[in-house]
Design an enzyme around this catalytic site. Structure first.
Site, PDB file in Angstrom:
ATOM      1  N   LYS A 155     -16.311 -24.121  57.621  1.00 33.97           N
ATOM      2  CA  LYS A 155     -17.652 -23.527  57.497  1.00 33.97           C
ATOM      3  C   LYS A 155     -17.808 -22.963  56.090  1.00 33.97           C
ATOM      4  O   LYS A 155     -17.051 -22.097  55.667  1.00 33.97           O
ATOM      5  CB  LYS A 155     -17.841 -22.434  58.541  1.00 33.97           C
ATOM      6  CG  LYS A 155     -19.212 -21.759  58.497  1.00 33.97           C
ATOM      7  CD  LYS A 155     -19.312 -20.699  59.590  1.00 33.97           C
ATOM      8  CE  LYS A 155     -20.627 -19.966  59.547  1.00 33.97           C
ATOM      9  NZ  LYS A 155     -20.711 -18.918  60.593  1.00 33.97           N
ATOM     10  N   LYS A 157     -19.689 -27.366  58.952  1.00 40.73           N
ATOM     11  CA  LYS A 157     -20.986 -26.696  58.861  1.00 40.73           C
ATOM     12  C   LYS A 157     -21.166 -26.181  57.429  1.00 40.73           C
ATOM     13  O   LYS A 157     -20.272 -25.495  56.934  1.00 40.73           O
ATOM     14  CB  LYS A 157     -21.048 -25.531  59.850  1.00 40.73           C
ATOM     15  CG  LYS A 157     -22.366 -24.767  59.821  1.00 40.73           C
ATOM     16  CD  LYS A 157     -22.332 -23.568  60.761  1.00 40.73           C
ATOM     17  CE  LYS A 157     -23.663 -22.815  60.699  1.00 40.73           C
ATOM     18  NZ  LYS A 157     -23.650 -21.588  61.531  1.00 40.73           N
TER      19      LYS A 157
END
Length: 334
Positions: free
Chosen positions: A204, A257
């Protein structure tokens, strides 16, 4: 150019032979998009009678639980049976106490959803940014002015057990704490939830693409940013190492992400693991398409579907996306 000789004549491959007939094009399509690929995010706000559209994310709403239950039925009618939940409590404090309470907004929502829709697959985002008054993803270290990693691990394990006890089908930790998968797995197993899978936000990035999410989740940091615990967007090798470490720690599914600007990372991780791989098609990516459509500069449906197909082609098995309902309608009519 590929060429070969046939007698004295130079030949070349005619790829277009396989594209002219539409049925043959479909037979030879390598990557396919299905409604079963999608997880749809839902934002549950504490209170009653709440359904408020987010200005920066057209078509996305903060909803109280009665509207969430209606939304679940609409999703199932479209063939979408997987959701990921984010909670927005009335009261926030320095440790995110609502997230650690068996009667908090998320625990209550899980119970209500599973009662009304037992066939819905409920994933819970496991983090503290929506529940803390400072907007960071755990308990703060006042000296370093960042999240205290190890104290937060204990709280994440507690939070995971609460979600599992309430009926969550899968836990998705998103805080990017080192060791979070081991801590959560140990906590779940010790509480008897050995069959509850973990989908880790394993790679992420500290991304500017999250901007509109701060509006819908009411989780903007009150100071600083999250670069001390989320990943540097410039780092490719470290991105692979983060996901591999979470696989070794016991994650069942990995995630990248954001997705759109990180197609290379999706492919890198796909080639370095055999675990299922999810991507989060984040708020900024969604809103860019929505605003471009409003400006009349793109064919929204085609660009949306091409984007989602690109995630699958890059190596994603699961796509978390705010486009899920619109994409499902288009797939249904194909």
């Amino acid at each position: 150019m590929l060429v070969y000789l046939k007698g004295s004549q130079i030949m070349f491959p005619r790829f277009r032979r396989k594209r002219i007939n539409p049925h043959l094009r479909e037979l030879l399509q390598e990557t396919h998009l299905s409604v079963k690929d999608f997880i749809y995010p839902l934002f549950i706000k504490e209170g009653e009678g709440i359904k408020e559209e987010v200005a920066s994310m057209p078509g996305v709403y903060q909803m109280s639980i009665e509207y969430i239950l209606q939304e679940c039925q609409e999703l199932k009618d479209l063939g979408i049976y997987s959701i990921i939940l984010f909670g927005i409590p009335k009261l926030k404090d320095s440790v995110g106490s609502d997230a650690l309470c068996e009667h908090g907004i998320i625990a209550s929502a899980i119970k209500a959803i599973k009662k009304a829709h037992p066939d819905m697959f409920v994933v819970t985002d496991l983090c503290f940014c929506e529940y803390t008054d400072h907007g960071h993803c755990g308990v703060l270290d006042p000296v370093l002015e960042t999240v205290d990693n190890d104290i937060t691990l204990d709280n994440l394990a507690t939070q995971a057990i609460i979600h599992a006890k309430a009926g969550a089908d899968m836990i998705a930790p998103s805080g990017m704490m080192d060791g979070m998968i081991e801590a959560i797995r140990d906590g779940l197993d010790s509480a008897g939830y050995i069959n509850t899978p973990i989908m880790s936000y394993s790679t992420k990035f500290a991304s500017a693409y999250y901007g509109p999410f701060r509006d819908v989740a009411e989780s903007a940091p009150s100071f600083g940013d999250r670069r001390s615990y989320q990943m540097n967007p410039a780092n490719r090798r470290e991105a692979i190492a983060e996901s591999v470490a979470d696989e070794m720690g016991g994650a069942d599914i990995l995630m990248v992400k954001p997705a759109l600007a990180y197609m290379d990372i999706i492919r890198d991780i796909r080639e370095n693991t055999t675990l299922p791989l999810a991507v989060y098609n984040v708020s900024g990516e969604y809103s860019m398409l929505k605003m471009a459509a409003r400006a009349g500069v793109i064919d929204y449906d085609r660009v949306m579907m091409e984007t989602l197909l690109g995630f699958k082609r890059a190596g994603a098995d699961i796509i978390i996306t705010y486009h899920a309902k619109e994409a499902a309608k288009l797939l249904k009519n194909q």
